[in-house]
Design a protein around this motif. Structure first.
Motif, short mmCIF file in Angstrom:
data_model
loop_
_atom_site.label_atom_id
_atom_site.label_comp_id
_atom_site.label_asym_id
_atom_site.label_seq_id
_atom_site.Cartn_x
_atom_site.Cartn_y
_atom_site.Cartn_z
N GLU A 126 0.82 -1.21 0.00
CA GLU A 126 0.00 0.00 0.00
C GLU A 126 0.85 1.26 0.00
OE1 GLU A 126 -2.94 -0.29 3.06
OE2 GLU A 126 -3.91 -2.01 2.14
N TYR A 148 -13.63 -1.97 -4.94
CA TYR A 148 -14.08 -3.19 -4.28
C TYR A 148 -15.10 -3.97 -5.11
CZ TYR A 148 -11.68 -2.48 0.15
OH TYR A 148 -10.73 -2.35 1.13
N GLN A 153 -10.31 -9.06 -4.09
CA GLN A 153 -9.39 -8.47 -3.11
C GLN A 153 -9.86 -8.69 -1.68
OE1 GLN A 153 -9.15 -4.10 -2.47
NE2 GLN A 153 -10.23 -3.99 -4.41
N SER A 160 -3.15 -13.25 -0.72
CA SER A 160 -3.25 -12.59 -2.03
C SER A 160 -2.98 -11.10 -1.89
CB SER A 160 -4.64 -12.81 -2.62
OG SER A 160 -4.75 -12.21 -3.89
N GLY A 162 -3.45 -7.14 -3.54
CA GLY A 162 -4.60 -6.37 -3.99
C GLY A 162 -5.17 -5.51 -2.89
N SER A 163 -5.43 -4.25 -3.20
CA SER A 163 -6.03 -3.30 -2.27
C SER A 163 -6.81 -2.29 -3.09
CB SER A 163 -4.94 -2.59 -1.45
OG SER A 163 -4.29 -1.61 -2.23
N ALA A 167 -3.84 -3.13 -7.87
CA ALA A 167 -3.52 -4.56 -7.88
C ALA A 167 -2.08 -4.76 -7.41
CB ALA A 167 -3.70 -5.12 -9.29
N THR A 169 0.96 -8.15 -6.19
CA THR A 169 1.27 -9.56 -6.02
C THR A 169 2.35 -9.72 -4.97
OG1 THR A 169 1.98 -11.59 -7.15
CG2 THR A 169 3.00 -9.54 -7.89
N ASN A 181 -5.82 -15.13 -8.77
CA ASN A 181 -6.61 -14.05 -8.16
C ASN A 181 -5.91 -12.71 -8.33
OD1 ASN A 181 -8.95 -13.18 -6.47
ND2 ASN A 181 -7.31 -12.59 -5.06
N GLU A 182 -4.58 -12.69 -8.16
CA GLU A 182 -3.82 -11.45 -8.33
C GLU A 182 -3.84 -10.99 -9.79
OE1 GLU A 182 -0.64 -12.08 -4.67
OE2 GLU A 182 -0.23 -12.96 -6.64
N GLY A 185 -7.15 -9.48 -10.53
CA GLY A 185 -7.21 -8.11 -10.03
C GLY A 185 -6.54 -7.14 -10.99
N GLN A 189 -8.33 -4.09 -13.00
CA GLN A 189 -7.84 -2.72 -12.96
C GLN A 189 -7.63 -2.16 -14.36
OE1 GLN A 189 -4.64 -2.14 -10.20
NE2 GLN A 189 -4.16 -0.08 -10.91
#
Length: 202
Positions: A126, A148, A153, A160, A162-163, A167, A169, A181-182, A185, A189
């Motif tokens: 982040e 969201y 995420q 995983s 993602g925020s 995205a 990893t 999943n990543e 994401g 995006q």
């Protein structure tokens, strides 16, 4: 309508994410999508010592970006790994060369978005993205993250990235490539940014 996916990758993780971002952006009808990488600043000798030479061969075919490439896109999605909770010097060097664009206001009103990678869950996923936002704001860009509405995420089924900021990893010791999943994401995006570009052109 054009989206530029601009990345720096040493070991291929961000390159894989960049491919997924571009894949998502291409789902928007009429969208031109380019993937480019910023110039490497490390010497071949250092790249050898850190074990990046072989990995970089996988994306050696990706064109090297020039500053003016940013002016021809409606949106720029930046991707880079974290370095101690911030961006790597390669991307910083490239961005530091955009003063002439800033002086002309060349990026004002364009969409800016960011994705990243870290070695650990709490390795700066982040902070790296948030730390890059001032660059986008100084250029007058419109910041877009990973909403969201991408429900992946919020998964509790796996570790995983993602925020809502973008995205990401988690690469561990470097052997872990982005999970599905990543990657999903990243695709979301890319699609989301491109859909906003399309909406702005209506």
């Amino acid at each position: 309508m054009k989206v530029l996916v601009l990345f720096y990758s040493a070991y291929g993780h961000i390159y894989k994410m960049a491919e997924a971002v571009a894949e998502g952006a291409r789902k928007v009808e009429g969208m031109e999508v380019e993937i480019k990488q910023v110039p490497e600043t490390l010497s071949p000798e250092i790249l050898d010592k850190i074990g990046a030479t072989e990995a970089k061969k996988a994306f050696a075919h990706i064109p090297i970006a020039e500053i003016n490439d940013l002016t021809t896109a409606d949106a720029i999605i930046f991707g880079f790994p974290t370095r101690f909770g911030s961006l790597p010097s390669q991307m910083k060097t490239f961005i530091d060369g955009t003063g002439s664009l800033w002086a002309k206001g060349a990026l004002i009103g364009k969409i800016g978005s960011v994705f990243t990678s870290t070695s650990a869950q709490h390795g700066g996923q982040e902070s790296t993205i948030l730390g890059f936002y001032p660059v986008l704001l100084h250029h007058g860009m419109l910041i877009t993250g990973l909403p969201y509405s991408f429900q992946g995420q919020g998964t509790m089924d796996e570790i995983s990235g993602g925020s809502p900021y973008g995205a990401s990893t988690i690469v561990g010791d470097g052997n872990r490539m982005p999970s599905e999943n990543e990657l999903e994401g990243a695709r979301y995006q890319g699609w989301y940014v491109a859909s906003l570009v399309a909406r702005m052109h209506k």
